[in-house]
Design a protein around this motif. Sequence first.
Motif, PDB file in Angstrom:
ATOM      1  N   ARG A 178       0.810  -1.227   0.000  1.00 28.51           N
ATOM      2  CA  ARG A 178       0.000   0.000   0.000  1.00 28.51           C
ATOM      3  C   ARG A 178       0.843   1.276   0.000  1.00 28.51           C
ATOM      4  O   ARG A 178       0.333   2.350   0.272  1.00 28.51           O
ATOM      5  N   GLY A 179       2.113   1.159  -0.287  1.00 31.14           N
ATOM      6  CA  GLY A 179       2.938   2.361  -0.292  1.00 31.14           C
ATOM      7  C   GLY A 179       4.247   2.124  -1.011  1.00 31.14           C
ATOM      8  O   GLY A 179       4.641   0.977  -1.276  1.00 31.14           O
ATOM      9  N   ARG A 180       4.924   3.181  -1.343  1.00 29.05           N
ATOM     10  CA  ARG A 180       6.223   3.098  -1.995  1.00 29.05           C
ATOM     11  C   ARG A 180       6.995   4.378  -1.720  1.00 29.05           C
ATOM     12  O   ARG A 180       6.459   5.334  -1.161  1.00 29.05           O
ATOM     13  N   TRP A 181       8.254   4.385  -2.119  1.00 25.23           N
ATOM     14  CA  TRP A 181       9.097   5.568  -1.997  1.00 25.23           C
ATOM     15  C   TRP A 181       9.058   6.343  -3.312  1.00 25.23           C
ATOM     16  O   TRP A 181       8.866   5.752  -4.379  1.00 25.23           O
ATOM     17  N   PHE A 182       9.244   7.649  -3.228  1.00 25.13           N
ATOM     18  CA  PHE A 182       9.181   8.510  -4.411  1.00 25.13           C
ATOM     19  C   PHE A 182      10.575   9.085  -4.658  1.00 25.13           C
ATOM     20  O   PHE A 182      11.129   9.805  -3.810  1.00 25.13           O
ATOM     21  N   ALA A 196      13.813  14.758 -10.974  1.00 27.62           N
ATOM     22  CA  ALA A 196      13.851  16.179 -11.320  1.00 27.62           C
ATOM     23  C   ALA A 196      13.189  16.948 -10.189  1.00 27.62           C
ATOM     24  O   ALA A 196      12.115  16.555  -9.707  1.00 27.62           O
ATOM     25  N   ARG A 197      13.830  18.011  -9.772  1.00 25.68           N
ATOM     26  CA  ARG A 197      13.312  18.763  -8.645  1.00 25.68           C
ATOM     27  C   ARG A 197      11.883  19.236  -8.923  1.00 25.68           C
ATOM     28  O   ARG A 197      11.550  19.720  -9.989  1.00 25.68           O
ATOM     29  N   GLY A 198      11.027  19.096  -7.917  1.00 27.14           N
ATOM     30  CA  GLY A 198       9.649  19.542  -8.040  1.00 27.14           C
ATOM     31  C   GLY A 198       8.704  18.491  -8.581  1.00 27.14           C
ATOM     32  O   GLY A 198       7.498  18.722  -8.669  1.00 27.14           O
ATOM     33  N   SER A 199       9.242  17.283  -8.933  1.00 29.30           N
ATOM     34  CA  SER A 199       8.374  16.275  -9.546  1.00 29.30           C
ATOM     35  C   SER A 199       7.374  15.700  -8.545  1.00 29.30           C
ATOM     36  O   SER A 199       6.267  15.317  -8.929  1.00 29.30           O
ATOM     37  N   TRP A 200       7.739  15.638  -7.259  1.00 26.79           N
ATOM     38  CA  TRP A 200       6.778  15.147  -6.257  1.00 26.79           C
ATOM     39  C   TRP A 200       5.597  16.099  -6.155  1.00 26.79           C
ATOM     40  O   TRP A 200       4.437  15.679  -6.145  1.00 26.79           O
ATOM     41  N   LEU A 201       5.916  17.400  -6.088  1.00 25.81           N
ATOM     42  CA  LEU A 201       4.855  18.400  -5.986  1.00 25.81           C
ATOM     43  C   LEU A 201       3.981  18.378  -7.239  1.00 25.81           C
ATOM     44  O   LEU A 201       2.751  18.479  -7.161  1.00 25.81           O
ATOM     45  N   ALA A 202       4.616  18.215  -8.397  1.00 28.59           N
ATOM     46  CA  ALA A 202       3.849  18.162  -9.650  1.00 28.59           C
ATOM     47  C   ALA A 202       2.929  16.946  -9.663  1.00 28.59           C
ATOM     48  O   ALA A 202       1.771  17.025 -10.091  1.00 28.59           O
ATOM     49  N   ALA A 203       3.438  15.805  -9.171  1.00 28.44           N
ATOM     50  CA  ALA A 203       2.615  14.599  -9.127  1.00 28.44           C
ATOM     51  C   ALA A 203       1.456  14.764  -8.152  1.00 28.44           C
ATOM     52  O   ALA A 203       0.335  14.320  -8.414  1.00 28.44           O
ATOM     53  N   GLU A 204       1.726  15.422  -7.016  1.00 29.96           N
ATOM     54  CA  GLU A 204       0.662  15.648  -6.035  1.00 29.96           C
ATOM     55  C   GLU A 204      -0.411  16.564  -6.625  1.00 29.96           C
ATOM     56  O   GLU A 204      -1.619  16.324  -6.451  1.00 29.96           O
ATOM     57  N   GLN A 205       0.035  17.612  -7.318  1.00 33.33           N
ATOM     58  CA  GLN A 205      -0.926  18.541  -7.909  1.00 33.33           C
ATOM     59  C   GLN A 205      -1.759  17.861  -8.993  1.00 33.33           C
ATOM     60  O   GLN A 205      -2.957  18.105  -9.128  1.00 33.33           O
ATOM     61  N   LYS A 206      -1.116  16.965  -9.749  1.00 26.88           N
ATOM     62  CA  LYS A 206      -1.845  16.231 -10.778  1.00 26.88           C
ATOM     63  C   LYS A 206      -2.915  15.348 -10.140  1.00 26.88           C
ATOM     64  O   LYS A 206      -4.039  15.229 -10.651  1.00 26.88           O
ATOM     65  N   ARG A 224      -5.952  11.562  -2.163  1.00 28.80           N
ATOM     66  CA  ARG A 224      -5.819  10.813  -0.916  1.00 28.80           C
ATOM     67  C   ARG A 224      -4.918   9.595  -1.121  1.00 28.80           C
ATOM     68  O   ARG A 224      -4.042   9.294  -0.303  1.00 28.80           O
ATOM     69  N   ALA A 225      -5.106   8.905  -2.232  1.00 30.12           N
ATOM     70  CA  ALA A 225      -4.290   7.719  -2.520  1.00 30.12           C
ATOM     71  C   ALA A 225      -2.821   8.090  -2.691  1.00 30.12           C
ATOM     72  O   ALA A 225      -1.930   7.391  -2.189  1.00 30.12           O
ATOM     73  N   PHE A 226      -2.564   9.200  -3.396  1.00 29.40           N
ATOM     74  CA  PHE A 226      -1.175   9.618  -3.619  1.00 29.40           C
ATOM     75  C   PHE A 226      -0.489   9.919  -2.291  1.00 29.40           C
ATOM     76  O   PHE A 226       0.645   9.494  -2.049  1.00 29.40           O
ATOM     77  N   ARG A 227      -1.173  10.666  -1.426  1.00 34.01           N
ATOM     78  CA  ARG A 227      -0.568  11.049  -0.146  1.00 34.01           C
ATOM     79  C   ARG A 227      -0.369   9.850   0.772  1.00 34.01           C
ATOM     80  O   ARG A 227       0.573   9.821   1.569  1.00 34.01           O
ATOM     81  N   GLU A 228      -1.252   8.870   0.672  1.00 29.44           N
ATOM     82  CA  GLU A 228      -1.090   7.669   1.494  1.00 29.44           C
ATOM     83  C   GLU A 228       0.021   6.773   0.951  1.00 29.44           C
ATOM     84  O   GLU A 228       0.795   6.193   1.712  1.00 29.44           O
ATOM     85  N   GLN A 229       0.104   6.678  -0.365  1.00 26.62           N
ATOM     86  CA  GLN A 229       1.087   5.791  -0.974  1.00 26.62           C
ATOM     87  C   GLN A 229       2.493   6.386  -0.972  1.00 26.62           C
ATOM     88  O   GLN A 229       3.471   5.668  -0.747  1.00 26.62           O
ATOM     89  N   THR A 230       2.591   7.685  -1.246  1.00 22.91           N
ATOM     90  CA  THR A 230       3.906   8.331  -1.336  1.00 22.91           C
ATOM     91  C   THR A 230       3.916   9.612  -0.511  1.00 22.91           C
ATOM     92  O   THR A 230       3.941  10.713  -1.069  1.00 22.91           O
TER      93      THR A 230
END
Length: 691
Positions: A390-394, A398-408, A417-423
């Motif tokens: 139910r989770g993984r490391w991110f 490229a800098r900012g890719s986590w924030l971009a993925a969260e915004q997407k 909710r799934a993104f924040r729980e998984q990564t």
Amino acid sequence: MIDDATAEFARTLAAEIDEARDDPTIDLPSTEALFTRTVIDELEEIGHFEAAFDLAQEGRVGRSPFQISGYAIDEDAGHLTLFATHYSGDLPPRRVPASELLKTAERAGTYVAACIGGLADRIEPSNTEAGDLARQVASLGERIDRFRIVVMTDGISGGALPATIESHGKTVEVDLYDMVRLHRVLGEGQTRADIDVDLVALSGHRIACLPVASGAGHYEAYLAAFPGETLSRIYDRYGTHLLELNVRAFLGLSGRKSVNAELRRTLVEQPEMFLAFNNGVVATADEVRLEREGGAVFLTGLRGLQIVNGGQTTASLHRARRKESVALGNVEVPVKIIHVTEGDLEEIVGSISRAANRQNTVQQADFSASDPFHREVETLANNAWLESGRGRWFYERARGSWLAAEQKASYRTTEQRAFREQTPKARRFGKLDLARYLSAWEGYPWRVAFGGQKNFQAFMQRRKETTAAAPDAAWFRRLIALTILYRLTERLVRAMKFPAYGANITAYLVAAIGERTGGRIDFDLVWRQQRLSPELEALVTAWAPKIDEALRASVGSRNPTEWFKKEDCWADVRNRLPALADPLPPELSGAVSAGGSVAADQPASGLNVADYARIEECMRIPSSVWVTTAEAGQRSGVLHFKLAGICMTLANYAAGGWSRRPSVKQAKHGLESVAKVRAAGLFDEDQREAG
């Protein structure tokens, strides 16, 4: 009015600081201090500063107040950077009069006068980092070649600050990071837009150029001859930040001694021939500022300047002027500037770099974020789910890719909710983190002490020189286990509130565990549990004061900050490491190979201190002794051919710097073989001593 994007960035940054404030292991006294540390760390991560540290100091010199919030020093070059924070905590950010920010800068300038006036003698002795800094600044004194004050604020500047100020007889550069600029360089990630070169100010005159039409209309080109002094000053101000789009940037500028030697010889012996002998520089710019006079065209400024070919030349000019006092007055450098008007800049830059470097083939491994290594790590992270599924490391390639993925993911509540729980953010790590964790574990804590960017460059250079194998799933699990170890060590060291040098204690402590265990811990156990055992936590807690003591004992009369960056420091500390004791933590009682798999020779009861002692003793024997043991032992009949084979394997490990570590069985048989050959009198005197 503040725009919505900047306001949102400010809220995100404030939330990040609030999250850090709630962490009980972070001992910073105020939200302002957390803001300072966060901003300095993130600006260092993108290459704006090197080896920068937060450290709050305030007081008075006569009637003049002084106050700083951090520093960065390059003693060899005579560079001093002081950070000064203006913080309000207001959301949305409020407009701050430029006069207030200027006063903040002036208070930082007064700090130098305080240091020269004996501030170190008035600092509480237990505050060793503050005392060391005051002594460093005082010893630099008049030798400060470049003095810069960086003002950081969570507000928005109400006007421009002067480029320089006079402070106690010194000319000081002033740099400002308000929330608008922080959003631009950290939030948007378009860091090259922050480079704005005033050629007239740097060279004292406009630079004549020849505009060349591209024909296709996709770009504009300008040919010019830049004074060597000007190019050096540009690098002096922006450093490796100029090489953001350079495919070789991450490799640093060391390791090519023959090129540098030839270049330096020209600078010293025939400076007027530099233009003829050197291939020059190819650069891109987002904006080219020109002045025309009669039929002539002159360059006056460049915004978004990036050197895509010729970084070695530029950095060598800078080094020759700054560190070797070579005069550049007669040096001219051919420069071609490309202003892309249509199409994707980074794609075009990649093409320019490949074409410009055809004479010295650029390998695929010469790329940074686009390097296949980093792409593979990103792929492994995306596919390596935790045991729970139910989770993984991110991996933030490229800098900012986590924030971009969260915004997407935020467009749909369930996806967010799934993104924040998984990564979650706590399981995010980037290129500089990866390099820091692996460098410390592999015995390069002194490289970590150089700061994120320089350590990353050295790490990638080592990978290239050793032709390391591509990472696989086992390698990734090992990496995450080291990430967990390093981060926990960081938290425990912070919680112990050492007077100074916590980051160095952490790096050297992780290196110490790697050294004492021969790099063999149960990585899979840490991966499965996603935490360390209480026993290993207790070992880290017990070793931290001992590593602090070992570092202090090794310093002697040297400057600590500079000494910790020396390989000799690690060599000295290695002789002062604490010893392991039975019973070992569960992570250490399981024998694990360097690649992360369980060793076949693990005793049923697990490893003990004696096993690790044999591995460590084995790794102190040089390659030449292992070769002699194998050859002389087999030739004389003292050793069975299988034992000789083990010794040759260990010889290869030693020649490779022990990037592969011996197993328990290899260490046991290897040491017994050396003892047999020694007893038979088959070593010469030098080898007896070495073995």
